[in-house]
Design a protein around this motif. Structure first.
Motif, PDB file in Angstrom:
ATOM      1  N   ARG A  78      42.239  42.366  43.276  1.00 40.61           N
ATOM      2  CA  ARG A  78      42.960  43.075  44.326  1.00 40.61           C
ATOM      3  C   ARG A  78      42.360  42.633  45.647  1.00 40.61           C
ATOM      4  O   ARG A  78      41.257  42.107  45.689  1.00 40.61           O
ATOM      5  CB  ARG A  78      42.915  44.578  44.145  1.00 40.61           C
ATOM      6  N   ARG A  79      43.078  42.813  46.704  1.00 42.77           N
ATOM      7  CA  ARG A  79      42.561  42.415  48.013  1.00 42.77           C
ATOM      8  C   ARG A  79      42.067  43.647  48.744  1.00 42.77           C
ATOM      9  O   ARG A  79      42.320  44.779  48.341  1.00 42.77           O
ATOM     10  CB  ARG A  79      43.635  41.697  48.826  1.00 42.77           C
ATOM     11  N   GLY A  80      41.346  43.412  49.798  1.00 39.28           N
ATOM     12  CA  GLY A  80      40.818  44.515  50.593  1.00 39.28           C
ATOM     13  C   GLY A  80      41.917  45.342  51.200  1.00 39.28           C
ATOM     14  O   GLY A  80      43.053  44.892  51.329  1.00 39.28           O
ATOM     15  N   GLY A  81      41.566  46.534  51.624  1.00 41.37           N
ATOM     16  CA  GLY A  81      42.591  47.467  52.061  1.00 41.37           C
ATOM     17  C   GLY A  81      43.308  47.973  50.836  1.00 41.37           C
ATOM     18  O   GLY A  81      42.786  47.893  49.732  1.00 41.37           O
ATOM     19  N   TYR A  82      44.508  48.470  50.955  1.00 43.23           N
ATOM     20  CA  TYR A  82      45.183  48.941  49.767  1.00 43.23           C
ATOM     21  C   TYR A  82      45.969  47.817  49.105  1.00 43.23           C
ATOM     22  O   TYR A  82      46.712  47.103  49.744  1.00 43.23           O
ATOM     23  CB  TYR A  82      46.151  50.083  50.064  1.00 43.23           C
ATOM     24  N   SER A  83      45.801  47.657  47.825  1.00 47.02           N
ATOM     25  CA  SER A  83      46.682  46.819  47.019  1.00 47.02           C
ATOM     26  C   SER A  83      46.478  47.217  45.566  1.00 47.02           C
ATOM     27  O   SER A  83      45.460  47.796  45.213  1.00 47.02           O
ATOM     28  CB  SER A  83      46.393  45.332  47.201  1.00 47.02           C
ATOM     29  N   THR A  84      47.443  46.895  44.755  1.00 41.72           N
ATOM     30  CA  THR A  84      47.312  47.207  43.337  1.00 41.72           C
ATOM     31  C   THR A  84      46.346  46.250  42.677  1.00 41.72           C
ATOM     32  O   THR A  84      46.101  45.142  43.162  1.00 41.72           O
ATOM     33  CB  THR A  84      48.663  47.127  42.628  1.00 41.72           C
ATOM     34  N   LEU A  85      45.788  46.691  41.558  1.00 43.39           N
ATOM     35  CA  LEU A  85      44.920  45.844  40.761  1.00 43.39           C
ATOM     36  C   LEU A  85      45.809  45.045  39.822  1.00 43.39           C
ATOM     37  O   LEU A  85      46.549  45.629  39.032  1.00 43.39           O
ATOM     38  CB  LEU A  85      43.931  46.716  39.997  1.00 43.39           C
ATOM     39  N   PHE A  91      37.306  41.673  39.295  1.00 49.82           N
ATOM     40  CA  PHE A  91      36.775  42.548  38.253  1.00 49.82           C
ATOM     41  C   PHE A  91      36.937  41.886  36.882  1.00 49.82           C
ATOM     42  O   PHE A  91      37.877  41.132  36.644  1.00 49.82           O
ATOM     43  CB  PHE A  91      37.531  43.884  38.229  1.00 49.82           C
ATOM     44  N   ILE A 130      32.503  41.934  45.099  1.00 53.60           N
ATOM     45  CA  ILE A 130      33.095  42.458  46.319  1.00 53.60           C
ATOM     46  C   ILE A 130      32.730  41.542  47.483  1.00 53.60           C
ATOM     47  O   ILE A 130      33.595  41.074  48.224  1.00 53.60           O
ATOM     48  CB  ILE A 130      32.620  43.892  46.598  1.00 53.60           C
ATOM     49  N   TYR A 133      38.786  41.093  45.803  1.00 46.56           N
ATOM     50  CA  TYR A 133      37.877  41.909  45.016  1.00 46.56           C
ATOM     51  C   TYR A 133      38.200  41.585  43.560  1.00 46.56           C
ATOM     52  O   TYR A 133      39.346  41.726  43.131  1.00 46.56           O
ATOM     53  CB  TYR A 133      38.088  43.393  45.280  1.00 46.56           C
TER      54      TYR A 133
END
Lengths: 117, 113
Positions: free
Chosen positions: B94-101, B34, B51, B32
């Motif tokens: 950041r990658r899908g699921g949870y990860s920090t930006l 930005f 996305i 993802y």
């Protein structure tokens, strides 16, 4: 729509003193972030809250930094005692959705510029 | 670990000319991506995001960015630069699921009259 509010905007302290920053996120945003931005670098995440729970604090120097988000709205970030290398801009951000909604953009406040002498 | 590279510290362009601010990334899985802009003494403002779907993403203030998976790039572009576009631009991933930006170090864009 009101943005993310932060205070103070500027703070100058001497090393070994303590300091606290306040953040009020956008209404309805469940996720809140604190970032540290050192001059010439991109923001680095310090801590992330989902409502009033901590999701990620892996990069928070826990021996001197602490943060809380009581009632899942406002948040405070504290440094005690401060070091020279803590001089930076501290940014608060918020976003909709849950921690795993990685596609939601974050909305940033104006930041607090901290100078440690 | 994920990372972002913004190879140019500064980009100079004349008003009315097209501009490109470069960004390459490294992340496991689908990214993802930005772009944010920062004006002096202000926080970061969201410009656009990728996305999924169309590789060309359009955002605020006439900016667009092209996602290139094979080159792992997400360059920011604008057909005609304005002096008011002068600011610090950050690419983030950041990658899908949870990860920090994760942010790049930023690129200063200077548009001359």
């Amino acid at each position: 729509e009101a943005g993310v509010a932060q205070s103070p905007r500027y703070k100058i302290i001497e090393k070994r003193q303590s300091v606290a920053f306040w953040c009020n996120p956008i209404s309805g945003h469940a996720t809140l972030y604190w970032y540290q931005q050192i001059l010439g670098q991109g923001p680095k995440l310090l801590i992330q809250f989902q409502n009033n729970g901590v999701v990620d604090d892996s990069q928070l120097p826990k021996d001197r930094f602490s943060a809380e988000r009581l009632k899942g709205v406002d948040s405070t970030l504290k440094i005690q005692p401060a070091k020279l290398e803590d001089s930076a801009v501290y940014l608060c951000a918020s976003s909709l959705g849950t921690a795993v909604s990685s596609y939601n953009e974050q909305f940033f406040g104006p930041g607090t510029r901290l100078t440690v002498l | 670990a994920q990372s972002v590279a913004q190879p140019e510290d500064q980009v100079n362009v004349a008003e009315g000319n097209p501009l490109t601010v470069k960004c390459t990334y490294s992340v496991s899985g689908n990214p993802y991506l930005f772009w944010y802009v920062q004006y002096p003494n202000r926080g970061l403002q969201f410009l656009l995001k990728y996305i999924t779907g169309d590789n060309l993403v359009k955002g605020s203030y006439g900016f667009e960015a092209e996602f290139n998976k094979s080159q792992t790039s997400f360059h920011l572009k604008k057909p005609s630069a304005l002096v008011s576009d002068s600011a610090l631009y950050f690419c983030a991933v950041r990658r899908g699921g949870y990860s920090t930006l994760t942010f790049g170090k930023g690129t200063m864009l200077l548009v001359s009259p």
